[in-house]
Enzyme design. Structure first.
Site, mmCIF file in Angstrom:
data_model
loop_
_atom_site.group_PDB
_atom_site.id
_atom_site.type_symbol
_atom_site.label_atom_id
_atom_site.label_comp_id
_atom_site.label_asym_id
_atom_site.label_seq_id
_atom_site.Cartn_x
_atom_site.Cartn_y
_atom_site.Cartn_z
ATOM 1 N N SER A 26 -34.843 -28.917 0.882
ATOM 2 C CA SER A 26 -34.872 -27.845 1.894
ATOM 3 C C SER A 26 -33.308 -27.728 2.279
ATOM 4 O O SER A 26 -32.534 -28.868 2.366
ATOM 5 C CB SER A 26 -35.821 -28.046 2.871
ATOM 6 O OG SER A 26 -35.635 -27.090 3.892
ATOM 7 N N TYR A 67 -38.690 -32.990 10.253
ATOM 8 C CA TYR A 67 -38.963 -32.461 8.611
ATOM 9 C C TYR A 67 -37.611 -32.504 7.848
ATOM 10 O O TYR A 67 -37.764 -33.038 6.868
ATOM 11 C CB TYR A 67 -39.242 -30.800 8.825
ATOM 12 C CG TYR A 67 -39.505 -30.153 7.703
ATOM 13 C CD1 TYR A 67 -40.446 -30.371 6.507
ATOM 14 C CD2 TYR A 67 -38.380 -29.129 7.378
ATOM 15 C CE1 TYR A 67 -40.021 -29.794 5.221
ATOM 16 C CE2 TYR A 67 -38.472 -28.365 6.054
ATOM 17 C CZ TYR A 67 -39.127 -28.732 4.982
ATOM 18 O OH TYR A 67 -38.919 -28.283 3.897
ATOM 19 N N LYS A 78 -36.809 -34.640 4.423
ATOM 20 C CA LYS A 78 -36.462 -34.264 3.058
ATOM 21 C C LYS A 78 -34.989 -34.761 2.753
ATOM 22 O O LYS A 78 -34.878 -35.007 1.651
ATOM 23 C CB LYS A 78 -36.102 -32.612 3.366
ATOM 24 C CG LYS A 78 -37.388 -31.730 3.304
ATOM 25 C CD LYS A 78 -38.154 -31.996 2.033
ATOM 26 C CE LYS A 78 -39.382 -31.150 1.952
ATOM 27 N NZ LYS A 78 -40.161 -31.710 0.661
#
Length: 326
Positions: free
Chosen positions: A117, A146, A150
């Protein structure tokens, strides 16, 4: 090749499944259906329902089929939720990846495509950008659990490739929108297009968080990519890894390299849907960078891929699947 697609019943995953099959590849889906929808999948695609934390089921799935590559999309992905539940996100996104890689390497799988991401970049400093664009060499400083999961996932994938010869790629998505067909539409209301749709169809004003940023119209600028283009980028990556030397490692941005402001996006949605309600301006949200736009030069040079769809196509394709007001 036969590709195992984790999270293949999700919004992005179902597009990847169809794109791989259209390119002549075989697909097998592994999904816990926590957010995925089985009906998104073609009837002749096998679905194994399970968690990436279930190593025994992963081993049985890989042992019983001739899987030569994996596209790993299964993950928790809500930034706000990750702040509230960091342990849950690290367990699902990092430990789940570790368990999957254990099974993958034991089974002799040769290629692994990891869904990363743009959240890994955090809030890039202007001095670190190239022509105002985020490149794959821009320093990573994620601002949420988050984004951290990643980036940690990229490290884990890369280290596994170095140690075992697994050919790997980490794809850093920017902002995904649109639908290749109505049945594959984004059913969650977490991204800007469905969020604005939900407000407009309810007769409510869409919301802009911050109109005093150092951008041309004061609102945040982002890079949006059509999900069909994103799926094609996965196909190009998978096919490259299929013939790559052991230990090959790619890190690639997936974007258009075009900045669109939040206000411009809302104005285009209003024009394309015919629902024009002036937006409400709210205070900035903590951690929102003024501008994050991808450089897509590396993926074009490496794979010959570039995005084909524009913003109106993203909006009209998503709108065709949205429950319309009566």
């Amino acid at each position: 090749m036969t590709w195992l697609i984790t999270g293949g019943a999700g919004y992005i995953g179902a597009h990847v499944v169809r794109a791989l099959r259209a390119a002549g590849e075989q697909a097998l889906v592994y999904d816990d259906l926590s957010t995925g929808v089985a009906d998104r999948l073609p009837s002749d695609v096998e679905l194994v329902v399970g968690s990436t934390l279930d190593g025994a089921l992963l081993e049985r799935t890989l042992a019983g089929r001739s899987v030569t590559g994996v596209v790993h999309l299964a993950a928790k992905k809500q930034v706000g939720e990750s702040v509230e539940r960091p342990l849950h996100y690290y367990r699902e996104n990092v430990e789940g990846l570790r368990v999957l890689l254990d099974a993958v390497t034991a089974a002799g799988v040769r290629a692994f495509v990891f869904s990363s991401s743009a959240a890994v970049y955090g809030m890039p400093d202007d001095a670190s950008l190239t022509g105002g664009l985020v490149t794959e060499d821009t320093p990573c400083a994620p601002m949420s659990p988050y984004g951290e999961t990643k980036l940690a996932g990229e490290w884990l994938v890369r280290a596994t490739g170095r140690a075992t010869g697994l050919a790997t790629a980490s794809l850093r998505y920017f902002n995904v929108a649109g639908a290749a067909s109505p049945e594959l539409a984004d059913t969650g209301v977490f991204n800007i297009v469905p969020m604005v749709f939900e407000r407009l169809t309810a007769g409510d004003a869409p919301r802009i968080f911050g109109a005093d940023y150092p951008t041309p119209d004061g609102t945040c600028v982002r890079d949006y990519i059509h999900v069909a283009d994103l799926a094609e980028a996965h196909v190009a990556t998978a096919q490259r890894l299929a013939g790559a030397a052991p230990g090959t490692d790619l890190t690639l941005n997936i974007g258009r390299g075009v900045g669109v402001s939040v206000r411009e996006m809302i104005d285009t949605i209003a024009r394309e849907t015919g629902l024009d309600i002036a937006p409400l301006i709210h205070a900035r949200r903590p951690g929102d960078p003024p501008r994050v736009v991808a450089s897509a030069a590396r993926i074009t040079a490496e794979l010959g891929w570039s995005a084909r769809h524009d913003i109106p196509e993203m909006i009209t394709s998503a709108w065709s699947a949205w429950p319309h007001p009566q």
